[in-house]
Design a protein around this motif. Sequence first.
Motif, PDB file in Angstrom:
ATOM      1  N   ARG A  71       0.818  -1.214   0.000  1.00 19.02           N
ATOM      2  CA  ARG A  71       0.000   0.000   0.000  1.00 19.02           C
ATOM      3  C   ARG A  71       0.853   1.265   0.000  1.00 19.02           C
ATOM      4  N   HIS A  72       2.050   1.200   0.585  1.00 15.89           N
ATOM      5  CA  HIS A  72       2.894   2.388   0.711  1.00 15.89           C
ATOM      6  C   HIS A  72       4.069   2.395  -0.257  1.00 15.89           C
ATOM      7  N   SER A  73       4.072   1.455  -1.196  1.00 18.11           N
ATOM      8  CA  SER A  73       5.170   1.382  -2.171  1.00 18.11           C
ATOM      9  C   SER A  73       4.803   2.136  -3.444  1.00 18.11           C
ATOM     10  N   GLY A  74       5.821   2.762  -4.037  1.00 20.49           N
ATOM     11  CA  GLY A  74       5.614   3.407  -5.339  1.00 20.49           C
ATOM     12  C   GLY A  74       5.578   2.380  -6.457  1.00 20.49           C
ATOM     13  N   ILE A  75       6.325   1.285  -6.291  1.00 24.28           N
ATOM     14  CA  ILE A  75       6.397   0.229  -7.303  1.00 24.28           C
ATOM     15  C   ILE A  75       6.185  -1.120  -6.624  1.00 24.28           C
ATOM     16  N   VAL A  76       5.376  -1.967  -7.260  1.00 24.40           N
ATOM     17  CA  VAL A  76       5.152  -3.332  -6.767  1.00 24.40           C
ATOM     18  C   VAL A  76       5.543  -4.295  -7.886  1.00 24.40           C
ATOM     19  N   ILE A  77       6.511  -5.152  -7.585  1.00 27.91           N
ATOM     20  CA  ILE A  77       6.968  -6.177  -8.528  1.00 27.91           C
ATOM     21  C   ILE A  77       6.609  -7.540  -7.941  1.00 27.91           C
ATOM     22  N   ALA A  78       6.040  -8.410  -8.752  1.00 26.32           N
ATOM     23  CA  ALA A  78       5.604  -9.720  -8.267  1.00 26.32           C
ATOM     24  C   ALA A  78       6.294 -10.840  -9.005  1.00 26.32           C
ATOM     25  N   GLU A  79       6.808 -11.799  -8.239  1.00 30.50           N
ATOM     26  CA  GLU A  79       7.209 -13.076  -8.816  1.00 30.50           C
ATOM     27  C   GLU A  79       5.962 -13.963  -8.819  1.00 30.50           C
ATOM     28  N   VAL A  80       5.480 -14.299  -9.996  1.00 30.91           N
ATOM     29  CA  VAL A  80       4.282 -15.131 -10.129  1.00 30.91           C
ATOM     30  C   VAL A  80       4.728 -16.591 -10.193  1.00 30.91           C
ATOM     31  N   ASN A  81       4.232 -17.368  -9.250  1.00 25.09           N
ATOM     32  CA  ASN A  81       4.686 -18.748  -9.114  1.00 25.09           C
ATOM     33  C   ASN A  81       3.482 -19.673  -9.081  1.00 25.09           C
ATOM     34  N   GLU A  82       3.393 -20.549 -10.048  1.00 32.46           N
ATOM     35  CA  GLU A  82       2.251 -21.464 -10.118  1.00 32.46           C
ATOM     36  C   GLU A  82       2.251 -22.485  -8.979  1.00 32.46           C
ATOM     37  N   ASN A  83       3.358 -22.596  -8.254  1.00 28.24           N
ATOM     38  CA  ASN A  83       3.424 -23.519  -7.114  1.00 28.24           C
ATOM     39  C   ASN A  83       2.967 -22.883  -5.807  1.00 28.24           C
ATOM     40  N   MET A  84       2.728 -21.588  -5.827  1.00 29.16           N
ATOM     41  CA  MET A  84       2.280 -20.902  -4.610  1.00 29.16           C
ATOM     42  C   MET A  84       0.826 -21.253  -4.328  1.00 29.16           C
ATOM     43  N   PRO A  85       0.510 -21.735  -3.123  1.00 28.94           N
ATOM     44  CA  PRO A  85      -0.886 -22.037  -2.785  1.00 28.94           C
ATOM     45  C   PRO A  85      -1.750 -20.779  -2.789  1.00 28.94           C
ATOM     46  N   TRP A  86      -2.965 -20.935  -3.240  1.00 23.10           N
ATOM     47  CA  TRP A  86      -3.952 -19.854  -3.151  1.00 23.10           C
ATOM     48  C   TRP A  86      -4.607 -19.967  -1.776  1.00 23.10           C
ATOM     49  N   THR A  87      -4.379 -18.987  -0.926  1.00 26.35           N
ATOM     50  CA  THR A  87      -4.873 -19.081   0.446  1.00 26.35           C
ATOM     51  C   THR A  87      -6.085 -18.194   0.665  1.00 26.35           C
ATOM     52  N   GLU A  88      -6.929 -18.645   1.597  1.00 24.37           N
ATOM     53  CA  GLU A  88      -8.161 -17.927   1.912  1.00 24.37           C
ATOM     54  C   GLU A  88      -7.901 -16.876   2.990  1.00 24.37           C
ATOM     55  N   GLY A  89      -8.931 -16.098   3.287  1.00 22.09           N
ATOM     56  CA  GLY A  89      -8.802 -15.016   4.251  1.00 22.09           C
ATOM     57  C   GLY A  89      -8.579 -13.695   3.547  1.00 22.09           C
ATOM     58  N   ARG A  90      -7.710 -12.869   4.109  1.00 24.22           N
ATOM     59  CA  ARG A  90      -7.393 -11.563   3.518  1.00 24.22           C
ATOM     60  C   ARG A  90      -6.011 -11.612   2.883  1.00 24.22           C
ATOM     61  N   SER A  91      -5.868 -12.524   1.928  1.00 25.47           N
ATOM     62  CA  SER A  91      -4.560 -12.716   1.287  1.00 25.47           C
ATOM     63  C   SER A  91      -4.551 -12.269  -0.167  1.00 25.47           C
ATOM     64  N   LYS A  92      -5.648 -11.729  -0.670  1.00 25.12           N
ATOM     65  CA  LYS A  92      -5.762 -11.439  -2.106  1.00 25.12           C
ATOM     66  C   LYS A  92      -5.619  -9.947  -2.392  1.00 25.12           C
ATOM     67  N   ILE A  93      -4.950  -9.645  -3.499  1.00 25.80           N
ATOM     68  CA  ILE A  93      -4.820  -8.258  -3.929  1.00 25.80           C
ATOM     69  C   ILE A  93      -5.207  -8.165  -5.408  1.00 25.80           C
ATOM     70  N   PRO A  94      -5.773  -7.052  -5.840  1.00 26.97           N
ATOM     71  CA  PRO A  94      -6.129  -6.881  -7.256  1.00 26.97           C
ATOM     72  C   PRO A  94      -4.862  -6.829  -8.118  1.00 26.97           C
ATOM     73  N   ILE A  95      -4.945  -7.368  -9.316  1.00 30.48           N
ATOM     74  CA  ILE A  95      -3.753  -7.403 -10.161  1.00 30.48           C
ATOM     75  C   ILE A  95      -3.359  -6.007 -10.650  1.00 30.48           C
ATOM     76  N   ASP A  96      -4.296  -5.050 -10.591  1.00 34.05           N
ATOM     77  CA  ASP A  96      -3.911  -3.714 -11.046  1.00 34.05           C
ATOM     78  C   ASP A  96      -3.024  -2.986 -10.030  1.00 34.05           C
ATOM     79  N   GLU A  97      -2.828  -3.573  -8.822  1.00 36.08           N
ATOM     80  CA  GLU A  97      -1.887  -3.000  -7.855  1.00 36.08           C
ATOM     81  C   GLU A  97      -0.451  -3.442  -8.134  1.00 36.08           C
ATOM     82  N   ILE A  98      -0.285  -4.356  -9.077  1.00 33.19           N
ATOM     83  CA  ILE A  98       1.044  -4.852  -9.431  1.00 33.19           C
ATOM     84  C   ILE A  98       1.531  -4.128 -10.690  1.00 33.19           C
ATOM     85  N   ASP A  99       2.737  -3.553 -10.603  1.00 26.94           N
ATOM     86  CA  ASP A  99       3.277  -2.789 -11.731  1.00 26.94           C
ATOM     87  C   ASP A  99       4.009  -3.672 -12.726  1.00 26.94           C
ATOM     88  N   TRP A 100       4.750  -4.661 -12.208  1.00 33.00           N
ATOM     89  CA  TRP A 100       5.505  -5.552 -13.072  1.00 33.00           C
ATOM     90  C   TRP A 100       5.462  -6.946 -12.471  1.00 33.00           C
TER      91      TRP A 100
END
Length: 635
Positions: A150-179
Amino acid sequence: MNETLKKWNEKEITLDDVPSKISNGSKIYIGSCGSTTEASLQAMVDDLSLANIQILQMIPGGNLPHLTQSLDRFRTSSFFSYNTTNFFSTTERHNPEGLTDYTPVGVNQITRLLQENCVQVDVSIIKVTPPHKGFVSLGMGVEATMDFIRHSGIVIAEVNENMPWTEGRSKIPIDEIDWWIPVHKPILTTNQLWPELISGPSYPDEIMDRIGSHVVKEIPDRATIRLGVSPMLYSIIKFLRQRSDLGLHTDLLNQELYNLHIEGVITNKYKTIDKGRSVVGQAHGDAELYDFCDRNPIIEFHPSSYTCDPQTLAKIDNLVSIIAALKVDVTGQVATDSIAHKFYGGVWTDEDSIRGAKFSKGGKPIVILPSMSISGRSNIVFELPPGTGVSITRSDVEYVITEFGTAYLYGKSIRERCLALINIAHPDFRQELMSQAKENRYVSRSQPGRSLSSGYPAELETHHKTKTGKDVFARAVKTTDEDNLRNFFHRLSDHSVYLRYFRKLKSMPQRILQKTADVDYSKDMAIVVQDCVDEYHHEIVAIGQWVSDPRGGLSELAFQVRDDWQGEGLGSFLFKRLIDIAKENEIQHLKADVLNDNKGMNIIIEHSGVKYRKRSDFGVVTYLFDLAPPEPKKE
């Protein structure tokens, strides 16, 4: 292809592109545990054009190449210190100068630090799942990640198909990711994240098992468990199998806690909030744990501002918070992040956990530590070494547990705290601690200290049901029972006092209280009976004891039941209990002097089935008990 997906695809870059998105002098957050962005870290380190980069980290794991760099290239600011194998990783192995910066603050406060610009972040590099319906999941590492994003000017994500999709408040919109970069590597297991947990020095299993056996006594069925992040706590988790229908609200889900879900020990059925769901902030374990967390509604990942908020914790009834300490002084001050001028671990959520449990209905805040360090020094000390930070103040401490037992400190005086903590210190250091306490007038100079030479016999603790069905708890007396014994005396009638002491007493002399409470269990014994099963909130309703004769005569046995508890069968219970303990201790002869007028005690002895001889002189009946086992018959 819809517009959202098109924009997403346009943001894809390679690892080689990552350094170009970062300016020199940037402050970069890198994630924690299995969500540590190792690949991007390596790409930044490999690009020699980057300089003056500050890495902000919580509990990262795996390959951390930035720690090998000069401070001109990469500096590190951490909310958790790593210079001991007792905790997660060893930075000293990489960087002999140690951590450049360690911020001693609870993880729950990071939200405010960022909001008030006390901590600044320019770039967040995170590890996420592939997108689904316009969102990605932070998977195994939520904790404070959303606040940094929330406080970063740039958000870079390593997208990993092995990362579990977890429930709760763990999700962010893809438009918050810059690269984003595709990095489809297996999520690292605990052993891969922190090899030091396996190879580093640790406390013997026997010691940790004894601590665990004491801890589980304080945990009722249906309690909700909260654990600190120290690996020292991992070894006590197995004792939770002795309980049923537990709940979980904690920072870190590990392999041991995952196993308790599979075995049905953790069900969350009786939580007052988040019923039916375990709440955690991050997780690490093996591939089975990661698979278990994937799209599983019974495991919810939430930010630290929720998992560690003491106001949230206070809403959970029967919350048992357990943290690991480094040192505790004899007044109850607890150190969890430093000893002298060296930092170990971190503050993390220890203070919030303790206070949350304090204000939970039925909650218990518990501090554990082995009585002696791996290097052979006492962990219970008269005073904390100069420079040591006090993580938990003496006014907030309630339960302190070592392998030698439990000290309950809530509402206790300095004298009572000293006696309780010295009794659970390592025997090699008890005399020294008592001498220091006497010298500084924390305890009376007349305190005998007999109990210091023998360990408290926890094996004698037992529950008992009286004739009318009342539940009581019997245990060996403790030095901290002086006030309880004084209260017991003043609840006796004058007649009962006379029958026990053969004279009238208006008060109980201090020397008798000390002699009764401060017992060398290898020579003498006193068993008290409490009016409830809770060892720490009680009144003594009966006491039985034998006292050895320093002149070499027979040990003398006596017992007494409070007037309002007579008729419950406690006299018979205590007499038989003392006889059994005497036999187990190979005491072959006891005696009891009883007034003729003490009809109740005479009847108990004579109808007990224990063999005796008796004589009567001047209104006193003397019973002689021969407890020696019969000699085997000659063939």
